[in-house]
Scaffold this motif. Structure first.
Motif, PDB file in Angstrom:
ATOM      1  N   VAL A   1       0.976  -1.119   0.019  1.00  0.00           N
ATOM      2  CA  VAL A   1       0.037   0.080   0.031  1.00  0.00           C
ATOM      3  C   VAL A   1       0.822   1.205  -0.014  1.00  0.00           C
ATOM      4  CG1 VAL A   1      -1.706   1.235   1.495  1.00  0.00           C
ATOM      5  CG2 VAL A   1      -2.049  -1.208   1.109  1.00  0.00           C
ATOM      6  N   LEU A   2       2.050   1.265   0.871  1.00  0.00           N
ATOM      7  CA  LEU A   2       2.903   2.264   0.870  1.00  0.00           C
ATOM      8  C   LEU A   2       3.568   2.674  -0.558  1.00  0.00           C
ATOM      9  CD1 LEU A   2       4.631   2.070   4.044  1.00  0.00           C
ATOM     10  CD2 LEU A   2       3.134   3.775   3.453  1.00  0.00           C
TER      11      LEU A   2
ATOM     12  N   ARG B   1      12.936 -12.484   4.820  1.00  0.00           N
ATOM     13  CA  ARG B   1      13.179 -12.762   3.434  1.00  0.00           C
ATOM     14  C   ARG B   1      12.224 -12.998   2.320  1.00  0.00           C
ATOM     15  NH1 ARG B   1      13.754 -17.595   0.143  1.00  0.00           N
ATOM     16  NH2 ARG B   1      15.443 -17.317  -1.250  1.00  0.00           N
ATOM     17  N   HIS B   2      10.968 -13.323   2.781  1.00  0.00           N
ATOM     18  CA  HIS B   2       9.979 -13.169   1.783  1.00  0.00           C
ATOM     19  C   HIS B   2       8.958 -12.064   1.662  1.00  0.00           C
ATOM     20  CE1 HIS B   2      11.103 -17.460   2.406  1.00  0.00           C
ATOM     21  NE2 HIS B   2      10.766 -17.649   1.061  1.00  0.00           N
ATOM     22  N   MET B   3       9.200 -11.232   2.559  1.00  0.00           N
ATOM     23  CA  MET B   3       8.198 -10.016   2.842  1.00  0.00           C
ATOM     24  C   MET B   3       8.077  -9.222   1.590  1.00  0.00           C
ATOM     25  SD  MET B   3       8.175  -7.310   5.871  1.00  0.00           S
ATOM     26  CE  MET B   3       9.783  -6.789   5.509  1.00  0.00           C
ATOM     27  N   GLY B   4       9.423  -8.852   1.026  1.00  0.00           N
ATOM     28  CA  GLY B   4       9.459  -8.032  -0.232  1.00  0.00           C
ATOM     29  C   GLY B   4       8.612  -8.431  -1.462  1.00  0.00           C
ATOM     30  N   TYR B   5       8.856  -9.760  -1.561  1.00  0.00           N
ATOM     31  CA  TYR B   5       8.460 -10.530  -2.649  1.00  0.00           C
ATOM     32  C   TYR B   5       6.913 -10.621  -2.678  1.00  0.00           C
ATOM     33  CZ  TYR B   5       7.189 -14.563  -5.778  1.00  0.00           C
ATOM     34  OH  TYR B   5       6.617 -15.411  -6.736  1.00  0.00           O
ATOM     35  N   THR B   6       6.471 -11.054  -1.314  1.00  0.00           N
ATOM     36  CA  THR B   6       4.831 -11.087  -1.077  1.00  0.00           C
ATOM     37  C   THR B   6       4.461  -9.616  -1.426  1.00  0.00           C
ATOM     38  OG1 THR B   6       5.282 -12.809   0.317  1.00  0.00           O
ATOM     39  CG2 THR B   6       3.203 -11.819   0.304  1.00  0.00           C
ATOM     40  N   ALA B   7       5.060  -8.518  -0.961  1.00  0.00           N
ATOM     41  CA  ALA B   7       4.568  -7.121  -1.173  1.00  0.00           C
ATOM     42  C   ALA B   7       4.356  -6.892  -2.744  1.00  0.00           C
ATOM     43  CB  ALA B   7       5.517  -6.333  -0.541  1.00  0.00           C
TER      44      ALA B   7
END
Length: 318
Positions: free
Chosen positions: A118-119, A191-197
């Motif tokens: 969202v950001l 590790r996965h937060m950016g890909y999911t974002a």
């Protein structure tokens, strides 16, 4: 006197005009001519899927009904492995530990990824920002796990050094049974937060901007628009993301293998690691295959429930 009747030439069949029938015939010929190139492109992936996924899966189902080790041929034992599974406390402990990991990992990862998406959508369109968010996912999971393992070390870790400098007690992140699973879960969240974002961000781009403009004219603020417009219209994308992340979280193995090896006292012995120990340490491939089949059924049921409950195939935009 006989009368000779000359057969008349058949006229055009009723239905499509001549030009339409010609175009339809050409499309049929084109589709047949495209079939061979399509098969050539799909063929290697199909062969790989059959050889490396379908065939091993079928053999695994067969082995689950046998007593099998590498040194001897499989012996049929029927449902004995599944009966032992029900009475095995380590199996239930492994599923419980895995469920705890999944709840922490998915809860934190989904909330943080949604906030980042969202950001990005509302504040910036910079490709550098999107690339920076994806960087942790591009690093091998074993490298990430080892890096955090050293950073969180009780004696020489920089994190515990900072806690000591602040006058706080050091924390045995991987040595305390209360901290081990949350620590492993948050490492994988990082590790996965950016890909999911980025996956969620792609879904945000499909929401028409005029809906937000109309809502702002009606006096709706950012928070209200998020809950009344963004979340409902983002539901199919969130459903897809949750299916992917939940299924992947149940398959956690490498972070546990290079940090805690299932300890302390089975506190991090997740299902995948227990299957690995049974198969490649104890060489009990039959019992390990039975647990794998049960895990597959659990994942299939969870994915099916998610798709149905979240109505993944429906969109409020239509």
């Amino acid at each position: 006197m006989s009368t000779t009747v000359t057969p008349s030439r058949p006229g055009p069949a009723p239905g499509l005009p001549r030009a339409g029938r010609t175009a339809q015939r050409r499309r049929g010929q084109r589709s047949r001519s495209d079939l061979l190139p399509a098969l050539l492109f799909v063929g290697p992936a199909t062969i790989g899927f059959l050889v490396f996924y379908v065939w091993p899966a079928l053999r695994g189902v067969y082995y689950s009904f046998t007593d099998f080790s590498v040194l001897s041929p499989p012996t049929w034992v029927g449902t004995e492995n599944y009966q032992d599974l029900i009475q095995d406390e380590l199996v239930w402990n492994a599923f419980g530990v895995t469920a705890q990991y999944v709840l922490i990992n998915i809860g934190a990862q989904t909330v943080l990824s949604l906030g980042l998406a969202v950001l990005m959508h509302r504040l910036t369109t910079s490709m550098a920002v999107r690339g920076a968010l994806l960087l942790p996912f591009l690093v091998a999971n074993v490298v990430v796990a080892l890096t955090w393992f050293w950073m969180l070390d009780y004696q020489i870790g920089i994190v515990n050094g900072g806690l000591d400098w602040l006058g706080m007690d050091r924390i045995a992140f991987f040595g305390d049974s209360q901290w081990a699973i949350p620590t492993i879960a948050m490492i994988n969240v990082w590790r996965h937060m950016g890909y999911t974002a980025l996956l969620i961000f792609a879904g945000l781009q499909t929401i028409p901007t005029h809906l937000y403009e109309a809502a702002s004219l009606d006096g709706s603020g950012e928070v209200r628009s998020f809950f009344t417009i963004t979340l409902p219209l983002l539901r199919p994308v969130l459903a897809m993301v949750l299916v992917i992340t939940v299924t992947g979280s149940f398959q956690i193995f490498d972070t546990v293998a290079v940090t805690t090896a299932g300890g302390p006292v089975n506190a991090t012995r997740v299902v995948y690691y227990y299957i690995y120990e049974l198969a490649f340490v104890r060489f009990d491939f039959g019992y390990a295959s039975a647990i794998s089949v049960v895990l597959f059924l659990v994942l299939a049921s969870v994915a099916f429930a998610q798709i149905k409950l979240l109505r993944a195939g429906e969109s409020d935009l239509s």
